[in-house]
Design a protein around this motif. Structure first.
Motif, PDB file in Angstrom:
ATOM      1  N   LEU A  57       0.828  -1.201   0.000  1.00  0.00           N
ATOM      2  CA  LEU A  57       0.000   0.000   0.000  1.00  0.00           C
ATOM      3  C   LEU A  57       0.868   1.258   0.000  1.00  0.00           C
ATOM      4  CD1 LEU A  57      -2.901  -0.719   2.533  1.00  0.00           C
ATOM      5  CD2 LEU A  57      -3.151  -0.178   0.113  1.00  0.00           C
ATOM      6  N   GLY A 105       0.913   3.842  -3.035  1.00  0.00           N
ATOM      7  CA  GLY A 105       0.442   5.190  -2.735  1.00  0.00           C
ATOM      8  C   GLY A 105       1.487   6.244  -3.062  1.00  0.00           C
ATOM      9  N   SER A 153       1.178   9.310  -5.799  1.00  0.00           N
ATOM     10  CA  SER A 153       1.386  10.692  -5.359  1.00  0.00           C
ATOM     11  C   SER A 153       2.342  11.432  -6.289  1.00  0.00           C
ATOM     12  CB  SER A 153       1.937  10.719  -3.932  1.00  0.00           C
ATOM     13  OG  SER A 153       0.986  10.239  -3.013  1.00  0.00           O
ATOM     14  N   SER A 170      -4.774   5.358  -7.932  1.00  0.00           N
ATOM     15  CA  SER A 170      -5.602   5.601  -6.748  1.00  0.00           C
ATOM     16  C   SER A 170      -6.742   4.585  -6.662  1.00  0.00           C
ATOM     17  CB  SER A 170      -6.165   7.024  -6.780  1.00  0.00           C
ATOM     18  OG  SER A 170      -5.128   7.974  -6.744  1.00  0.00           O
ATOM     19  N   TYR A 203      -5.361   1.484  -5.373  1.00  0.00           N
ATOM     20  CA  TYR A 203      -5.104   1.667  -3.944  1.00  0.00           C
ATOM     21  C   TYR A 203      -6.382   1.436  -3.136  1.00  0.00           C
ATOM     22  CZ  TYR A 203      -3.227   3.871   0.298  1.00  0.00           C
ATOM     23  OH  TYR A 203      -2.802   4.124   1.576  1.00  0.00           O
ATOM     24  N   GLY A 218      -0.167   5.194   5.129  1.00  0.00           N
ATOM     25  CA  GLY A 218      -0.081   6.495   4.473  1.00  0.00           C
ATOM     26  C   GLY A 218       1.093   7.312   4.983  1.00  0.00           C
ATOM     27  N   SER A 264       4.130   5.808   3.471  1.00  0.00           N
ATOM     28  CA  SER A 264       4.161   6.188   2.059  1.00  0.00           C
ATOM     29  C   SER A 264       4.739   7.586   1.886  1.00  0.00           C
ATOM     30  CB  SER A 264       2.744   6.128   1.478  1.00  0.00           C
ATOM     31  OG  SER A 264       2.729   6.554   0.122  1.00  0.00           O
ATOM     32  N   SER A 303      -5.718  14.790   5.273  1.00  0.00           N
ATOM     33  CA  SER A 303      -5.813  13.344   5.518  1.00  0.00           C
ATOM     34  C   SER A 303      -6.431  13.061   6.882  1.00  0.00           C
ATOM     35  CB  SER A 303      -4.418  12.710   5.431  1.00  0.00           C
ATOM     36  OG  SER A 303      -3.832  12.923   4.171  1.00  0.00           O
TER      37      SER A 303
END
Length: 307
Positions: A91, A95, A99, A178, A181, A197, A200, A236
């Motif tokens: 993940l 991610g 990005s 995405s 993801y 996250g 990431s 987030s």
């Protein structure tokens, strides 16, 4: 007798508590949409290259999100795991790649094009979920996907010969990433997604540090880069906390407000007015997105109202 008199008060307090939680959830998710809407403006306002931007954004974002994760873990008494496993690392890497494409896309095309193309992520997610894991594909999603595809085709088609086609392509790549993801998040239910996250974001910092020179930025860009990392972390966190308090359809509908906010901010702060084809295609996509999300929201409200 006293118990029977106290019961209505208890019910009223419970209803008031639920209403207050819903109001807070709506406010938090709406605030996250505003914060996410600043991404395009901040990216284009910073003179540094996309990898330097992702490096700084990852550095600041990873610190703030990590502090948030540790705070939540402390509140839960240590019940929230920090063990990623291979699923969590997958993940994080996926991610991070999405990005990089996301930030780069803003540098090569209009803000409106990027955010509108990204708004089709739920439809691409549904399509990939059907292909990869045979998840049922609803008729309304199929119709909305077809309509939004027409809008994206108009937007991307307008990029031919204008120098914006590469950016539109990156936006499409980022949206597909995405969508993948989202499918992975659903499949890896036991994985600490928010912690993934944070990792990431840190991977973006490490990658950027080795392939670019993140310290070779002006003082102005440094301030904007720190602000960018802060807004990313805030968006987030706000979305994570807000989505816990309201139903998923309502969260999705409010989250889609990021698109008009991003376009409005691009106009106000950058003076960016996309061409007519982009506006027309964007309007088609937004109609499909809001109609689809709105219908899900109405269905959820009817079910909640049914005794």
């Amino acid at each position: 007798m006293t118990d029977s008199l106290d019961k209505p008060d208890t019910l009223m307090n419970s209803a008031a508590s639920i209403a207050a939680e819903r109001t807070l959830g709506i406010a938090l998710v709406s605030a996250s949409a505003v914060a996410f809407g600043l991404t395009g403006v901040l990216t284009k306002s910073i003179h540094a290259d996309p990898l330097t931007i992702t490096c700084w954004r990852g550095f600041v974002g990873s610190i703030l999100i990590t502090l948030y994760v540790l705070w939540r873990r402390r509140r839960s008494g240590g019940r929230e795991s920090l063990q990623l496993g291979w699923r969590g690392w997958l993940l994080a890497v996926e991610g991070a790649a999405a990005s990089i494409a996301f930030i780069s896309a803003f540098k090569f095309t209009y803000v409106a094009n990027v955010v509108v193309i990204y708004a089709t992520a739920p439809f691409i997610t549904a399509l990939l979920a059907f292909v990869l894991v045979r998840e049922p594909f609803r008729a309304q999603t199929l119709v909305a996907s077809a309509v939004s595809l027409c809008g994206v085709a108009i937007m991307v088609g307008s990029g031919f010969g204008s120098g914006h086609l590469f950016g539109d392509g990156l936006a499409l790549l980022m949206t597909a990433g995405s969508a993948l993801y989202m499918i992975m998040v659903r499949a890896f239910r036991d994985t600490p997604v928010v912690w993934a996250g944070a990792v990431s974001a840190f991977l973006l910092f490490v990658f950027g540090w080795f392939v670019t020179d993140p310290l070779a930025v002006s003082a102005r860009d440094a301030v904007l880069l720190v602000a960018f990392g802060g807004s990313f972390a805030a968006a987030s966190i706000l979305w994570t906390e807000g989505s816990r308090l309201i139903p998923a359809p309502e969260s999705g509908l409010l989250g889609a407000a990021e698109v008009p906010f991003a376009i409005l901010f691009a106009f106000l702060f950058l003076g960016e007015i996309p061409p007519t084809a982009s506006l027309a295609g964007g309007a088609i996509v937004l109609c499909a997105v809001f109609a689809h999300a709105g219908r899900d929201w109405l269905v959820a409200r009817k079910r909640a109202a049914t005794p």
